[in-house]
Design an enzyme around this catalytic site. Structure first.
Site, mmCIF file in Angstrom:
data_model
loop_
_atom_site.group_PDB
_atom_site.id
_atom_site.type_symbol
_atom_site.label_atom_id
_atom_site.label_comp_id
_atom_site.label_asym_id
_atom_site.label_seq_id
_atom_site.Cartn_x
_atom_site.Cartn_y
_atom_site.Cartn_z
ATOM 1 N N HIS A 1 -7.401 -4.818 10.358
ATOM 2 C CA HIS A 1 -7.148 -4.591 8.918
ATOM 3 C C HIS A 1 -5.864 -5.276 8.461
ATOM 4 C CE1 HIS A 1 -4.891 -0.520 9.713
ATOM 5 N NE2 HIS A 1 -4.007 -1.460 9.473
ATOM 6 N N ASP B 1 0.808 -1.221 0.000
ATOM 7 C CA ASP B 1 0.000 0.000 0.000
ATOM 8 C C ASP B 1 0.842 1.271 0.000
ATOM 9 O OD1 ASP B 1 0.894 -0.558 2.562
ATOM 10 O OD2 ASP B 1 -1.096 -0.885 3.398
ATOM 11 N N ASN C 1 -7.594 -2.817 14.469
ATOM 12 C CA ASN C 1 -8.999 -3.112 14.126
ATOM 13 C C ASN C 1 -9.113 -4.339 13.202
ATOM 14 O OD1 ASN C 1 -8.127 -2.177 11.662
ATOM 15 N ND2 ASN C 1 -9.396 -0.343 11.619
ATOM 16 N N GLU D 1 -9.768 -2.025 5.425
ATOM 17 C CA GLU D 1 -10.367 -1.740 6.721
ATOM 18 C C GLU D 1 -11.571 -2.667 6.943
ATOM 19 O OE1 GLU D 1 -8.844 0.001 8.684
ATOM 20 O OE2 GLU D 1 -8.232 1.959 7.958
HETATM 21 C C1 F6R Z 1 1.327 -1.363 6.063
HETATM 22 C C2 F6R Z 1 0.099 -2.109 6.248
HETATM 23 C C3 F6R Z 1 -0.719 -2.006 7.499
HETATM 24 C C4 F6R Z 1 0.093 -2.326 8.750
HETATM 25 C C5 F6R Z 1 -0.787 -2.234 9.990
HETATM 26 C C6 F6R Z 1 0.009 -2.418 11.263
HETATM 27 O O1 F6R Z 1 1.884 -1.637 4.801
HETATM 28 O O2 F6R Z 1 -0.270 -2.793 5.357
HETATM 29 O O3 F6R Z 1 -1.800 -2.908 7.414
HETATM 30 O O4 F6R Z 1 0.637 -3.588 8.643
HETATM 31 O O5 F6R Z 1 -1.440 -1.000 10.031
HETATM 32 O O6 F6R Z 1 0.897 -1.352 11.412
HETATM 33 P P1 F6R Z 1 2.023 -1.366 12.527
HETATM 34 O O7 F6R Z 1 2.976 -2.435 12.155
HETATM 35 O O8 F6R Z 1 2.661 -0.001 12.447
HETATM 36 O O9 F6R Z 1 1.342 -1.620 13.823
#
Ligand code: F6R
Length: 250
Positions: A138, A67, A136, A143
Site C-alpha cells: 500500500h 492520511d 502489502n 490498500e
Molecule cells: C503513512 C502512510 C503509510 C506508511 C506505510 C509504512 O502516512 O502513508 O502508507 O507509509 O504503512 O509504514 P511504516 O513506515 O510504519 O512501515
C-alpha cells in the site's frame, strides 16, 4: 523509476533529506507531500538538523499529509497530526497556516476530501511527495485493490495493515478501522515522488513494486508510470531486487 540502495536506514534517511533540502532551497515556497509511520522518522530528524545547523528555511513551504485515521482527534498520541508535530513541525519554522493534514474528525468526510483535493490544486499541486510502503504494497492508505485513479477519500483499513500498526496501540482493537487518504491518482500528480523502504518486511512488496506488473493489487507498482519517481531503499528492503535494476548512491 530510479532505485537507489543504501547500506542502512541512516543512509536512506540522509539521502532522502538531501533531496528534500535541495527542493526547499531551489523553490523556497515549494509544496511537500508528507508521510507518517516509522520509515520517515530519520528523514524528519535529518531535516530538523539541517534547519537548526544549516538554516534550512521552511517558512514559505506548504505541506500536505497523505492520511489520517478517522475518529482520532489531533491531540491523540497516535493521530498523524500528533506524529507530524512531534517528529517534525514543532522543530522547524514552518508556518502552521501552511500545514495541511486530513481531518480525522471531519463532520462531513466527503466534503472534507473534496476540499482537500481542491486545496492541493489551489496551491499549485505537490512538488515533491514522500511515501512509505506497506508490507502489502500500500501507499498512503490505498490498500491492495484500490483504484489506480482514486482521489482523497475514506478507506477501510485491511486487517494486515491494522495488525502492522497495532504496535503503536495497546491492542489491535484500538487501531481505527477507517482512514482518510489521498488517492493513488492524487499521489501520481505530484511532480516528483520519493518512496522510502527499510527492513526485511518490505522486501517482498518492494520487489512487486519495482519488478512486478502494474496492478491495483500492489498500489505502489503504479509508480512505474511516474515520470520522476525515486525509490530509496536500504539493503534489507532491497534484498530481493534484481541487482541490475539498482544503483548505489555516490
Ligand atoms: C503513512 C502512510 C503509510 C506508511 C506505510 C509504512 O502516512 O502513508 O502508507 O507509509 O504503512 O509504514 P511504516 O513506515 O510504519 O512501515
Amino acid at each position: 523509476m530510479l532505485v537507489l540502495v543504501t547500506k542502512d536506514y541512516d543512509e536512506m534517511s540522509k539521502e532522502a533529506a538531501k533531496r528534500v533540502a535541495a527542493m526547499v532551497r531551489k523553490k523556497p515556497d515549494c509544496v511537500l507531500g508528507l508521510a507518517t509511520g516509522s520509515t520517515p522518522i530519520g528523514l524528519y530528524k535529518e531535516l530538523v538538523r539541517m534547519h537548526k545547523e544549516e538554516g534550512l528555511d521552511f517558512s514559505k513551504v506548504t505541506t500536505f499529509n497523505l492520511d489520517e485515521y478517522v475518529g482520532l482527534p489531533p491531540e491523540h498520541n497516535q493521530s498523524y497530526h500528533y506524529f507530524m508535530w512531534e517528529n517534525f513541525f514543532k522543530h522547524i519554522n514552518v508556518d502552521p497556516r501552511n500545514v495541511y493534514i486530513p481531518q480525522g474528525m471531519a463532520e462531513n468526510v466527503d466534503e472534507f476530501c473534496e476540499w482537500y483535493e481542491n486545496r492541493i490544486k489551489e496551491v499549485g499541486g505537490i512538488d515533491l511527495q514522500i511515501l512509505g510502503i506497506g508490507s502489502n504494497g500500500h501507499i498512503a492508505f490505498n490498500e491492495p485493490g484500490s483504484s489506480l485513479g482514486s482521489r482523497t477519500r475514506i478507506k477501510t483499513l485491511k486487517e494486515s495493515t491494522r495488525r502492522d500498526n497495532a504496535r503503536f496501540f495497546s491492542s489491535i482493537d484500538e487501531v481505527p478501522k477507517y482512514a482518510i487518504t489521498m488517492g493513488i491518482g492524487t499521489i501520481m500528480e505530484a511532480q516528483e515522488i520519493i518512496l522510502l523502504a527499510s527492513g526485511k518486511n518490505k522486501a517482498d512488496a518492494l520487489k512487486k513494486t519495482v519488478e512486478g506488473p502494474i496492478t491495483a493489487m500492489c498500489p505502489a507498482s503504479t509508480l512505474q508510470l511516474h515520470r520522476k519517481a525515486t525509490i530509496i531503499a536500504d539493503k534489507e528492503a532491497a534484498s530481493l531486487l534484481d541487482k541490475e535494476l539498482i544503483e548505489i548512491p555516490k
